[in-house]
Design an enzyme around this catalytic site. Structure first.
Site: not given
Length: 279
Positions: A185, A192
């Site tokens: 992120c 992620d």
């Protein structure tokens, strides 16, 4: 004033509103990150595409106060001026939790209105209700698996110079897939995870160099949409395919997954929204 990520609710303690609050949506202009990869304002984008959002945690009250649930698919055009920061999207969806609505159509109309305003372009909304949940399909990206390659890796930030292609040989068309894409992120640094498909026609891309390049996002901080556009432009510049499509299926966070697709195939169809095993 232009919204920037430091002003978003990401990484901050947030009160969960349960009354309808469209003002919670936090748009962020796409152009800043496009400038970083050489797609300056006013230039023609080298791709078209969509961001496919799946929202699994939508609930509201009917006119009699009984809770309702659904799954939403939101399709956002890649040429919209904004993305919407995902935590703000989650907070917005949760603002329906204690909101009474007369019908599913009323919910869809509000979503259509608010999200089109947030993204700055018309989005497409579809809702799957509980009686249709059994019809939701799952599937994996098709293509030759890059992850089978036994390679040494020592670089964990994007390095487009790693990419190589056989520019002096006959062109090929193929689909290549990896489940090893990981980025972080942009604000919180939280991981992620994604699977990615590279579909191209042109000089054959060296598979080991492509896999090393993709693994190179492992310590890179950027939003999903931005990572996919970086991958697309790096491959286009370094490997010179005549046709290229990049599709990533990210795992969900906060009940949302985001699945960007970018393509320059004039005949390419929008990819299916098949939920992968990790999603």
């Amino acid at each position: 004033m232009t919204n920037t990520v430091d002003l978003s609710p990401l990484g901050k303690t947030s009160a969960y509103r349960t009354d309808y609050a469209p003002e919670l949506l936090f748009p962020i202009p796409r152009q800043g990150k496009r400038d970083e990869i050489g797609l300056g304002s006013g230039s023609t984008l080298p791709f078209y595409g969509v961001d496919i959002w799946n929202a699994y945690e939508i609930s509201w009250l009917n006119a009699r106060g009984k809770p309702q649930v659904a799954i939403a698919r939101i399709t956002v055009p890649a040429d919209s001026p904004n993305i919407v920061e995902s935590k703000s999207f989650k907070l917005y969806l949760n603002s329906f939790n204690q909101t009474r609505l007369d019908s599913v159509v009323a919910l869809k109309n509000l979503l259509q209105q608010d999200l089109s305003n947030g993204f700055g372009a018309t989005v497409h909304i579809s809702l799957t209700q509980p009686e249709e949940f059994g019809m939701v399909e799952m599937g994996e990206l098709d293509g030759l698996l890059l992850d089978r390659l036994d390679i040494d890796v020592d670089h964990y930030s994007p390095a487009p110079e790693l990419l190589k292609a056989a520019l002096d040989e006959e062109p090929v068309e193929e689909k290549l897939v990896s489940h090893l894409l990981k980025s972080n992120c942009l604000v919180t640094g939280q991981p992620d995870w994604a699977s990615v498909q590279i579909h191209y026609a042109g000089p054959q891309i060296d598979q080991e160099s492509l896999l090393r390049y993709l693994i190179g996002f492992r310590e890179h901080n950027e939003f999903h949409e931005q990572c996919v556009e970086r991958i697309f432009t790096d491959i286009l510049r370094q490997c010179q395919p005549q046709q290229l499509a990049v599709y990533a299926r990210y795992t969900r966070r906060g009940g949302l997954d985001i699945n960007p697709w970018r393509s320059n195939f004039s005949t390419a169809q929008r990819p299916p929204n098949l939920r992968g095993a990790r999603q």
